[in-house]
Structures are given as structure tokens and as C-alpha cells.
Design an enzyme around this catalytic site. Structure first.
Site, PDB file in Angstrom:
ATOM      1  N   HIS A 131      14.533  37.088 -32.654  1.00 29.59           N
ATOM      2  CA  HIS A 131      14.768  38.426 -32.117  1.00 29.59           C
ATOM      3  C   HIS A 131      14.407  39.499 -33.139  1.00 29.59           C
ATOM      4  O   HIS A 131      13.810  40.530 -32.791  1.00 29.59           O
ATOM      5  CB  HIS A 131      16.240  38.548 -31.702  1.00 29.59           C
ATOM      6  CG  HIS A 131      16.629  39.906 -31.242  1.00 29.59           C
ATOM      7  ND1 HIS A 131      17.367  40.773 -32.017  1.00 29.59           N
ATOM      8  CD2 HIS A 131      16.378  40.565 -30.078  1.00 29.59           C
ATOM      9  CE1 HIS A 131      17.562  41.896 -31.360  1.00 29.59           C
ATOM     10  NE2 HIS A 131      16.976  41.802 -30.188  1.00 29.59           N
ATOM     11  N   GLU A 138      10.673  39.877 -33.320  1.00 29.10           N
ATOM     12  CA  GLU A 138      10.188  40.644 -32.157  1.00 29.10           C
ATOM     13  C   GLU A 138      10.305  42.150 -32.414  1.00 29.10           C
ATOM     14  O   GLU A 138       9.389  42.917 -32.114  1.00 29.10           O
ATOM     15  CB  GLU A 138      10.989  40.240 -30.918  1.00 29.10           C
ATOM     16  CG  GLU A 138      10.778  41.105 -29.696  1.00 29.10           C
ATOM     17  CD  GLU A 138      12.088  41.486 -29.006  1.00 29.10           C
ATOM     18  OE1 GLU A 138      12.300  42.677 -28.722  1.00 29.10           O
ATOM     19  OE2 GLU A 138      12.897  40.565 -28.758  1.00 29.10           O
ATOM     20  N   HIS A 139      11.432  42.570 -32.997  1.00 31.93           N
ATOM     21  CA  HIS A 139      11.617  43.987 -33.324  1.00 31.93           C
ATOM     22  C   HIS A 139      10.595  44.453 -34.357  1.00 31.93           C
ATOM     23  O   HIS A 139      10.048  45.556 -34.255  1.00 31.93           O
ATOM     24  CB  HIS A 139      13.021  44.220 -33.884  1.00 31.93           C
ATOM     25  CG  HIS A 139      14.062  44.453 -32.836  1.00 31.93           C
ATOM     26  ND1 HIS A 139      14.841  45.586 -32.786  1.00 31.93           N
ATOM     27  CD2 HIS A 139      14.451  43.690 -31.777  1.00 31.93           C
ATOM     28  CE1 HIS A 139      15.681  45.509 -31.760  1.00 31.93           C
ATOM     29  NE2 HIS A 139      15.456  44.361 -31.134  1.00 31.93           N
ATOM     30  N   GLU A 159      23.096  47.042 -32.252  1.00 34.17           N
ATOM     31  CA  GLU A 159      22.913  46.294 -31.007  1.00 34.17           C
ATOM     32  C   GLU A 159      23.978  45.205 -30.866  1.00 34.17           C
ATOM     33  O   GLU A 159      24.535  44.988 -29.783  1.00 34.17           O
ATOM     34  CB  GLU A 159      21.506  45.680 -30.972  1.00 34.17           C
ATOM     35  CG  GLU A 159      21.148  45.024 -29.653  1.00 34.17           C
ATOM     36  CD  GLU A 159      19.726  44.484 -29.627  1.00 34.17           C
ATOM     37  OE1 GLU A 159      19.317  43.945 -28.577  1.00 34.17           O
ATOM     38  OE2 GLU A 159      19.020  44.583 -30.655  1.00 34.17           O
TER      39      GLU A 159
END
Length: 407
Positions: A46, A49-50, A126
Site C-alpha cells: 500500500h 502504491e502511494h 489514514e
């Protein structure tokens, strides 16, 4: 018509030409997600991906954003348990420009240390936001209850502790291990033709990496219970049942059964729990398919005093399903609803790109619309009963977030 091409390095390209539209959606799919992580690097898929959006050797993060905005394009990405996707939707006249930017992000992300520290803070927030949303986090708890210490039980976001240890070398090493050509599918859908495959080849057809056989291990379903006390107004309950893997022959039977159980407003759970008894505002069920297994989830939120009645109502609804199956009307209506949803989804280049990318990556095959409709029509009471017996012949896993009930 879907065109398929395998590059010399093992990377696969799938392209569906849709002449009636003016858009093109391009997706880069990588067969890696939180399932491919360890207890030491959980959250890296993740985070990576950022970081694709945080600058390349020749583009700043603002450049990437402005270049897509300047052509009226949309760019985004997501990470799941088993795959990561980076994609863009643009006008057909800008497809080659969009492809060049995506390739730059994929191959030449700079992983600047300052940008990494900034983005870690974003993901910390997040994670906090997720923790503040009990009706979301309870689904992660259910995965932990269902799979224990297996990577399918890991949260996709990871933890703050794990994120703090990531640096540029960590990301590059992970990409070297997981972002090999054999794990990558480029899916394109929209107003383009097979000549675009050559453009993709120019960027992706020659990169190489050392092939490493997959080391994923099939999990054992565990009927465990995880409870967490939290200062919430509602109790949030999830029940999990051992499901079916991607591509199983009874997939459509499962989808239809789930639709009747809790997948729509006319479903039994919605009608019984919400409409008749007023026990919950939100109640639903869904199925998650993985490469070698699956998980059927039932979720509902209610006041803590009504929790025993909610659980009893859910159990009785499932028991009735086991005992009596579906009615003829439910079977017919659900088939038509499924076919309608399928056909409507074909109107979007995003959904076609996604469907083709997932099918190529996970199944290595594509079915025509007529083939899928034929399979839906073939679903019978007997095939649904087989699914019911498979799913509900053992105890469920349970996750519960609720106010402290000890007082």
C-alpha cells in the site's frame, strides 16, 4: 473482442477495443498485495502504491497531478489483499501521453526520502481515520479471526510501526521481488486498436527481473472470535464463513445465494433485520474470493442492548436458508438482477479494464458475455444447495467491536 499478447519477458497485455466511446482506461495490475507481505513489512504494498504518485526522476508530484489535469484525465491506484493496480482514464486522443506518464511512475519513481516521510504521515492519518471507523475496522478484525497469523489476516494499511522502518531501499527490494514481468498485466479498454499493444511493448516489453516462484501458502479457516471494546454508540458485528476461491465452478451460485441472503435491499437479512425488526440501519453480506479460498461476510451494526437479538435474528435467517434454500421467485429474480448488473457494467471503460485485468491475472482466461449469461442461467436449486452446505457446515468466525458491556 479482447486481444491478448504475452511479451518475451512474460508480461501480459489485454486490450479491448470499444469504438463507440471516446475514452481509454489503462491499468497496470501487479499480482502482489498484503498477502505477499511478512510480519516485518506489512503495509509495504500500500505504501508503494502511494509513492508512485510522489515524483519520478524527471517529474515532481505536482507535475504528475498537473499533467493529468491538463488533459482532463483521471489517475488513481488501489491495493488489495492479492493485487495492486495503477490506472488512468483519459480521452482517446491522450492515451499515448497517459501511457508514458504511467510507465514513468512505474519504472522511475524516485522514492525521495523527504517525500517518503511526508507520505508516511498521510498514511498514519489514514490508519487513524480507519481506526475511528468501527464499521470498517471490524472487517479487518474478521480477517484476523478467520486466518490467524496467515498474511490474509494482515491489514492492507499495515501499522505505524512497520511504516516507520520503510526506506527507498526497502521499496526497491520489494519491487525487485514482486514486480517481476510474470506478475504484471497491462489492461486497456476503450477507443483504441491493437496497434496500441506495440506502444505498451515499447515501455514494458523489455524489462527483466529474476523469476521467483510464488511462496504463498493456502490458509486454514479458523472459527475464532475477536472482540474489542471501543467507545462507540453501536456494536459492530461481523460473521465469517469459509467461502470459494476465484474461478470456482459454483461462483455464480454463490453470488446468487449471497444476493438473496444479504446482498440487496430485498434480501432476507435486510428485510428481516432492518425492515421488520428495526434492529440495524446497515446490514449486508458479501463474498471475497482469493486465489485459493474465499470468505463470506455478514455485517450489521446495532445498539449494544440489541446485540443478542441481532445475532439470534441473523442465525435464524441463515438456518432457514440452510433448511429451505431459495424460492423459485428468489432464484429467478436474482438471476435477472445479476445479468442486469453485468450488462450495465459493460458500459464503463473503467469496469471493462478492471474485469479484463483481474481475469487475466487471476484466471488467465476471458469469457464472453453470452458465456457468462449461459452460466448464470444454468444456476439451479441443486447447485445453490451445494454452496449452502459448503459454506454453512461449520462454525463461523466472529469479530465484534462494541461499547464495554461489563458494566
Amino acid at each position: 473482442m479482447i486481444e491478448k499478447h504475452t511479451s518475451n519477458n512474460g508480461l501480459r497485455i489485454v486490450l479491448e477495443n470499444i469504438p463507440a466511446v471516446r475514452s481509454v482506461t489503462i491499468g497496470i495490475w501487479i499480482l502482489t498485495g498484503s498477502r505477499n507481505e511478512t510480519n516485518l513489512n506489512n503495509g509495504i504494498s500500500h505504501f508503494l502504491e502511494h509513492m508512485f504518485f510522489k515524483g519520478t526522476n524527471t517529474r515532481s508530484p505536482q507535475d504528475i497531478a498537473e499533467e493529468f489535469d491538463s488533459i482532463g484525465g483521471q489517475v488513481n491506484a488501489f491495493t488489495s489483499k492479492e493485487y495492486t493496480c495503477l490506472f488512468a482514464k483519459v480521452l482517446d486522443t491522450h492515451k499515448e501521453y497517459a501511457l508514458e506518464i504511467l510507465a514513468d511512475m512505474f519504472f522511475h519513481s524516485s522514492f525521495d526520502e523527504l517525500e517518503m516521510e511526508r507520505e508516511k504521515k498521510v498514511i498514519y492519518e489514514e490508519i487513524k481515520m480507519y481506526e475511528d471507523t468501527p464499521d470498517d475496522i471490524v472487517h479487518d478484525l474478521l480477517a484476523q479471526a478467520s486466518y490467524g497469523g496467515h498474511p490474509l489476516g494482515y491489514p492492507i494499511l499495515g501499522t505505524e510501526e512497520h511504516l516507520k522502518g520503510f526506506n527507498a531501499d526497502t521499496l526497491r527490494n520489494y519491487m525487485k521481488e514482486q514486480y517481476i514481468p510474470e506478475n504484471v498485466v497491462i489492461s486497456v479498454a476503450g477507443n483504441t486498436d491493437d496497434s496500441f499493444i506495440g506502444k505498451i511493448e515499447n515501455y514494458f516489453g523489455s524489462y527483466n527481473a529474476e523469476y521467483k516462484p510464488s511462496n504463498i501458502v493456502r490458509p486454514t479457516f479458523l472459527a475464532n472470535t475477536i472482540e474489542r471494546n471501543k467507545d462507540t454508540e453501536q456494536a459492530h458485528l461481523c460473521l465469517g464463513y469459509d467461502g470459494l476461491p476465484v474461478g470456482h465452478e459454483n461462483t455464480y451460485s454463490l453470488i446468487i445465494m449471497n444476493n438473496v441472503l444479504g446482498g440487496s435491499m430485498s434480501s432476507r437479512l435486510f428485510q428481516e433485520v432492518r425492515e421488520k425488526q428495526g434492529l440495524a440501519y446497515s446490514v449486508f453480506s458479501y463474498h471475497s474470493s482469493f486465489l485459493d479460498n474465499g470468505l463470506l461476510t455478514i455485517y450489521a451494526g446495532t445498539g449494544k442492548d440489541q446485540l443478542p437479538l441481532l445475532r439470534d435474528t441473523i442465525d435464524k435467517t441463515v438456518e432457514t436458508l440452510i433448511k429451505s434454500g431459495l424460492t423459485d421467485k428468489e432464484l429467478t429474480n436474482s438471476k435477472e438482477q445479476l445479468k442486469g448488473n453485468l450488462m450495465l457494467s459493460l458500459e464503463s471503460t473503467n469496469s471493462r479494464m478492471s474485469r479484463n485485468g483481474r481475469n487475466e491475472m487471476l484466471l488467465n482466461r476471458h469469457r464472453t458475455l453470452d458465456e457468462m449469461i449461459s452460466e448464470i442461467d444454468a444456476v439451479s436449486h441443486d447447485s445453490i444447495q451445494k454452496v449452502i452446505e459448503k459454506l454453512f457446515n461449520q462454525s463461523s468466525s466472529t469479530a465484534l467491536i462494541a461499547p464495554d458491556t461489563s458494566g
